[in-house]
Design an enzyme around this catalytic site. Structure first.
Site, mmCIF file in Angstrom:
data_model
loop_
_atom_site.group_PDB
_atom_site.id
_atom_site.type_symbol
_atom_site.label_atom_id
_atom_site.label_comp_id
_atom_site.label_asym_id
_atom_site.label_seq_id
_atom_site.Cartn_x
_atom_site.Cartn_y
_atom_site.Cartn_z
ATOM 1 N N ASP A 92 60.754 43.268 20.465
ATOM 2 C CA ASP A 92 60.605 41.898 19.943
ATOM 3 C C ASP A 92 60.877 42.130 18.308
ATOM 4 O O ASP A 92 60.586 43.022 17.737
ATOM 5 C CB ASP A 92 59.205 41.514 19.948
ATOM 6 N N ASP A 271 58.010 39.057 29.999
ATOM 7 C CA ASP A 271 56.898 40.103 29.463
ATOM 8 C C ASP A 271 55.728 39.476 29.159
ATOM 9 O O ASP A 271 55.600 38.204 28.934
ATOM 10 C CB ASP A 271 57.590 40.766 28.214
#
Length: 376
Positions: A92, A271
């Site tokens: 990320d 996720d």
């Protein structure tokens, strides 16, 4: 990276596919355990591979940039070699940390100035240096730098934030064109759809992202406090626009039933910290519902969570023993619960894939959702 769409369920938008990266293949739909600082909390890489059957894990740009830092990661040869995980990794970009550090950051066109949560030092993240940082980390899939607006957001703010995210995306794409991967394997950029819970903004953002022609696409800014039905509505709208021949990643979602509902809408990748965070607090997700293992009712239950599971943490330890570990404050309890929850999430998406391939996903999902929500 290559994505092969194998089939779509007859009675829903659910898809079964395969992502191929330089570090291996990923069967979709897939759940990706979150390893924020290069480690999934309380779980070893061997346990992730053998017990959880994880195919890909996450790291976080913000946290890895602060610790261990780029110098260490570069000298190690990237995150794969640093943490010993030889399967795919996604990072990320730190955009969500920008969202969560609202009291300690300032957003401007150039990027974001923020204070470290560790020592208060000041740093600047721009689309360009976030791409550079992710080059140094070396993940297979990297995320564009975005701003995640809070929920609720006023329309004007959500529009301004979305437009900024789009401009930052263009800078990310250009930066990657100007640089090369650091460790000899390909890195693939996923842009992120934003727009809060406004239909016209979500539509505009999905169209903009789809038009950039990246190899995969992500949906951000959901599961940040909005009602579940709004999340599903926004996700469904976006999936109708994002190209079918590319993987779709819904960021930060969620519960087992959230995952099934969003698979039905056409999402391929998920996720969430929930399985490990809730596991460390004694909440177990199972095929029959949710267990608070700290409850006294489990004190003399000498049956395993699931005797048919392939995961040792689920199959080989009784509920009574696991409750004892939590009551006694033993770290082993947190580890076993985390491994169980992660393994269950992987079992869930594996079974969802099987049902999609059989053409029975829609009816199976309808029977499973309420069962998964049951409090045992």
């Amino acid at each position: 990276m290559n994505f092969e769409l194998i089939t779509t369920d007859t009675h829903s938008k659910a898809r079964a596919g395969k992502i191929t990266t330089d570090h291996g293949e990923i069967a979709t739909p897939i759940f990706m355990p979150v390893g924020t600082v290069g480690s999934v909390k309380a779980v070893t890489q061997e346990q992730l591979r053998d017990a959880v059957q994880a195919q890909i894990i996450l790291g976080n740009t913000y946290h890895l940039y602060l610790r261990p830092g780029l110098e260490v990661l570069s000298k190690a040869g990237g995150l794969h070699k640093f943490n010993g995980w030889n399967r795919p990794i996604l990072t990320d970009s730190g955009g969500y940390q920008v969202f969560s550090l609202a009291a300690n950051r300032k957003i401007k066109e150039e990027g974001v100035v923020f204070q470290s949560h560790i020592d208060g030092s000041r740093h600047l993240f721009t689309p360009e240096n976030v791409m550079d940082i992710q080059r140094t980390i070396g993940a297979d899939i990297i995320m564009a730098f975005d701003e995640c607006p809070p929920y609720p957001s006023e329309y004007r703010y959500a529009r301004k934030s979305m437009d900024l995210t789009h401009r930052w995306l263009d800078r990310c794409i250009q930066r990657l064109k100007d640089t090369q991967p650091a460790y000899g394997h390909e890195q693939t950029l996923f842009p992120i759809v934003q727009g809060s819970t406004y239909k016209d903004l979500r539509k505009a953002s999905a169209e903009y992202i789809a038009g950039r022609g990246c190899a995969g696409n992500a949906i951000g800014g959901l599961s940040v406090g909005e009602p579940e039905q709004e999340m599903y509505e926004m996700c469904g709208l976006v999936c109708e626009i994002l190209p079918t021949e590319k993987p779709r990643y819904l960021m930060g979602v969620g519960t087992p039933w959230n995952i099934l509902e969003n698979i039905a809408l056409g999402v391929d990748m998920f996720d969430c910290v929930m399985p490990t965070r809730n596991g460390r607090n004694g909440m177990l997700f199972t095929w029959n519902g949710v267990i608070n293992i700290k409850n006294k009712k489990w004190a003399t239950d000498f049956t395993p969570i699931d005797e048919h599971s392939a995961c040792f943490a689920t199959r080989d330890y009784t509920k009574a023993y696991l409750r004892h570990l939590f009551v006694a404050g033993e770290i082993l309890g947190m580890t076993l619960a985390s491994i169980h929850n992660l393994a269950f999430y992987l079992e869930l998406v594996t079974e969802a894939r099987k049902q999609i391939l059989q053409g029975t996903f829609a009816s199976w999902k309808a029977s499973m959702v309420n069962q998964l929500k049951t409090r045992l």
